[in-house]
Design a protein around this motif. Structure first.
Motif, PDB file in Angstrom:
ATOM      1  N   VAL A   1       0.875  -1.172   0.000  1.00 35.19           N
ATOM      2  CA  VAL A   1       0.000   0.000   0.000  1.00 35.19           C
ATOM      3  C   VAL A   1       0.913   1.223   0.000  1.00 35.19           C
ATOM      4  N   TYR A   2       0.674   2.123  -0.947  1.00 36.34           N
ATOM      5  CA  TYR A   2       1.507   3.309  -1.100  1.00 36.34           C
ATOM      6  C   TYR A   2       0.771   4.520  -0.547  1.00 36.34           C
ATOM      7  N   HIS A   3       1.463   5.272   0.297  1.00 36.90           N
ATOM      8  CA  HIS A   3       0.901   6.470   0.923  1.00 36.90           C
ATOM      9  C   HIS A   3       1.734   7.688   0.567  1.00 36.90           C
ATOM     10  N   CYS A   4       1.067   8.811   0.367  1.00 35.45           N
ATOM     11  CA  CYS A   4       1.803  10.070   0.255  1.00 35.45           C
ATOM     12  C   CYS A   4       1.633  10.839   1.558  1.00 35.45           C
ATOM     13  N   GLY A   5       2.595  11.699   1.857  1.00 36.61           N
ATOM     14  CA  GLY A   5       2.530  12.423   3.111  1.00 36.61           C
ATOM     15  C   GLY A   5       3.311  13.720   3.051  1.00 36.61           C
ATOM     16  N   THR A   6       3.043  14.533   4.062  1.00 31.12           N
ATOM     17  CA  THR A   6       3.767  15.784   4.223  1.00 31.12           C
ATOM     18  C   THR A   6       3.866  16.098   5.708  1.00 31.12           C
ATOM     19  N   ARG A   7       4.737  17.019   6.040  1.00 38.83           N
ATOM     20  CA  ARG A   7       4.967  17.372   7.444  1.00 38.83           C
ATOM     21  C   ARG A   7       4.830  18.872   7.628  1.00 38.83           C
ATOM     22  N   ASN A   8       4.040  19.250   8.621  1.00 37.20           N
ATOM     23  CA  ASN A   8       3.928  20.663   8.970  1.00 37.20           C
ATOM     24  C   ASN A   8       5.212  21.068   9.682  1.00 37.20           C
ATOM     25  N   THR A   9       5.972  21.956   9.067  1.00 37.87           N
ATOM     26  CA  THR A   9       7.289  22.294   9.615  1.00 37.87           C
ATOM     27  C   THR A   9       7.191  23.123  10.891  1.00 37.87           C
ATOM     28  N   THR A  10       6.028  23.697  11.151  1.00 38.27           N
ATOM     29  CA  THR A  10       5.853  24.484  12.378  1.00 38.27           C
ATOM     30  C   THR A  10       5.502  23.588  13.561  1.00 38.27           C
ATOM     31  N   SER A  11       4.518  22.730  13.363  1.00 33.50           N
ATOM     32  CA  SER A  11       4.055  21.870  14.455  1.00 33.50           C
ATOM     33  C   SER A  11       4.791  20.542  14.512  1.00 33.50           C
ATOM     34  N   GLY A  12       5.383  20.155  13.371  1.00 37.29           N
ATOM     35  CA  GLY A  12       6.011  18.843  13.301  1.00 37.29           C
ATOM     36  C   GLY A  12       5.040  17.720  13.013  1.00 37.29           C
ATOM     37  N   TYR A  13       3.776  18.048  12.859  1.00 43.46           N
ATOM     38  CA  TYR A  13       2.763  17.015  12.650  1.00 43.46           C
ATOM     39  C   TYR A  13       2.865  16.473  11.227  1.00 43.46           C
ATOM     40  N   GLU A  14       2.724  15.181  11.099  1.00 40.12           N
ATOM     41  CA  GLU A  14       2.761  14.538   9.794  1.00 40.12           C
ATOM     42  C   GLU A  14       1.358  14.143   9.352  1.00 40.12           C
ATOM     43  N   TYR A  15       1.104  14.317   8.071  1.00 36.87           N
ATOM     44  CA  TYR A  15      -0.181  13.957   7.482  1.00 36.87           C
ATOM     45  C   TYR A  15       0.056  12.900   6.413  1.00 36.87           C
ATOM     46  N   TRP A  16      -0.843  11.900   6.403  1.00 42.84           N
ATOM     47  CA  TRP A  16      -0.724  10.819   5.431  1.00 42.84           C
ATOM     48  C   TRP A  16      -2.084  10.536   4.817  1.00 42.84           C
ATOM     49  N   GLY A  17      -2.068  10.135   3.551  1.00 39.37           N
ATOM     50  CA  GLY A  17      -3.298   9.716   2.900  1.00 39.37           C
ATOM     51  C   GLY A  17      -3.652   8.291   3.281  1.00 39.37           C
ATOM     52  N   GLN A  18      -4.803   7.829   2.773  1.00 41.78           N
ATOM     53  CA  GLN A  18      -5.296   6.507   3.144  1.00 41.78           C
ATOM     54  C   GLN A  18      -4.588   5.400   2.382  1.00 41.78           C
ATOM     55  N   GLY A  19      -3.916   5.774   1.301  1.00 40.46           N
ATOM     56  CA  GLY A  19      -3.123   4.803   0.562  1.00 40.46           C
ATOM     57  C   GLY A  19      -3.830   4.223  -0.644  1.00 40.46           C
ATOM     58  N   THR A  20      -3.028   3.687  -1.556  1.00 37.07           N
ATOM     59  CA  THR A  20      -3.540   2.992  -2.734  1.00 37.07           C
ATOM     60  C   THR A  20      -2.747   1.691  -2.887  1.00 37.07           C
ATOM     61  N   GLN A  21      -3.462   0.614  -3.157  1.00 38.41           N
ATOM     62  CA  GLN A  21      -2.858  -0.712  -3.217  1.00 38.41           C
ATOM     63  C   GLN A  21      -2.196  -0.948  -4.573  1.00 38.41           C
ATOM     64  N   VAL A  22      -0.960  -1.384  -4.524  1.00 43.51           N
ATOM     65  CA  VAL A  22      -0.243  -1.809  -5.732  1.00 43.51           C
ATOM     66  C   VAL A  22       0.102  -3.278  -5.565  1.00 43.51           C
ATOM     67  N   THR A  23      -0.329  -4.097  -6.523  1.00 48.07           N
ATOM     68  CA  THR A  23      -0.045  -5.523  -6.488  1.00 48.07           C
ATOM     69  C   THR A  23       0.670  -5.902  -7.777  1.00 48.07           C
ATOM     70  N   VAL A  24       1.859  -6.474  -7.631  1.00 55.12           N
ATOM     71  CA  VAL A  24       2.649  -6.895  -8.790  1.00 55.12           C
ATOM     72  C   VAL A  24       2.688  -8.415  -8.796  1.00 55.12           C
ATOM     73  N   SER A  25       2.011  -9.001  -9.751  1.00 51.76           N
ATOM     74  CA  SER A  25       1.882 -10.451  -9.774  1.00 51.76           C
ATOM     75  C   SER A  25       1.543 -10.909 -11.178  1.00 51.76           C
ATOM     76  N   SER A  26       2.023 -12.097 -11.516  1.00 49.97           N
ATOM     77  CA  SER A  26       1.667 -12.689 -12.805  1.00 49.97           C
ATOM     78  C   SER A  26       0.460 -13.613 -12.658  1.00 49.97           C
TER      79      SER A  26
END
Length: 118
Positions: A93-118
């Motif tokens: 599951v891949y998530h993107c995120g960012t960090r508030n440089t003032t508070s230090g709080y990190e934010y993340w999305g809910q994610g998207t599933q990547v499956t690599v399979s034959s």
């Protein structure tokens, strides 16, 4: 309110490609460093790639270097991850995120599933 929404995941065969998107809202995207992380089944979070703010330096984990490319469109408030030459070990599951440089709080999305399979 900070919102991060990932999309673009799916099932792909080994050697294939996917492009993930992360739509951002609620903060000044163009001034913010952005990060992709992933979590494989039964494993912890693994940092994948980072796009700095300002002049826009990028950095990638050794495991994806040369195969994945991070980019951003500040006009669209969107972060991307182009993934080529995918391997089964990229399954996560891949998530993107960012960090508030003032508070230090990190934010993340809910994610998207990547499956690599034959």
């Amino acid at each position: 309110e900070v919102q991060l929404v990932e999309s673009g995941g799916g099932l792909v065969q080994p050697g294939g490609s996917l492009r993930l998107s992360c739509a951002a809202a609620g903060f000044t995207f163009s001034n913010s460093a952005m990060t992709w992380v992933r979590q494989a089944p039964g494993k912890g979070l693994e940092w994948v790639s980072r796009f700095s703010s300002g002049v826009g330096f990028t950095s990638d984990a050794d495991s994806v270097k040369g195969r994945f490319t991070i980019s951003r469109d500040n006009a669209k408030n969107t972060l991307y991850l182009q993934m080529n030459s995918l391997k089964p070990e990229d399954t996560a599951v891949y998530h993107c995120g960012t960090r508030n440089t003032t508070s230090g709080y990190e934010y993340w999305g809910q994610g998207t599933q990547v499956t690599v399979s034959s």
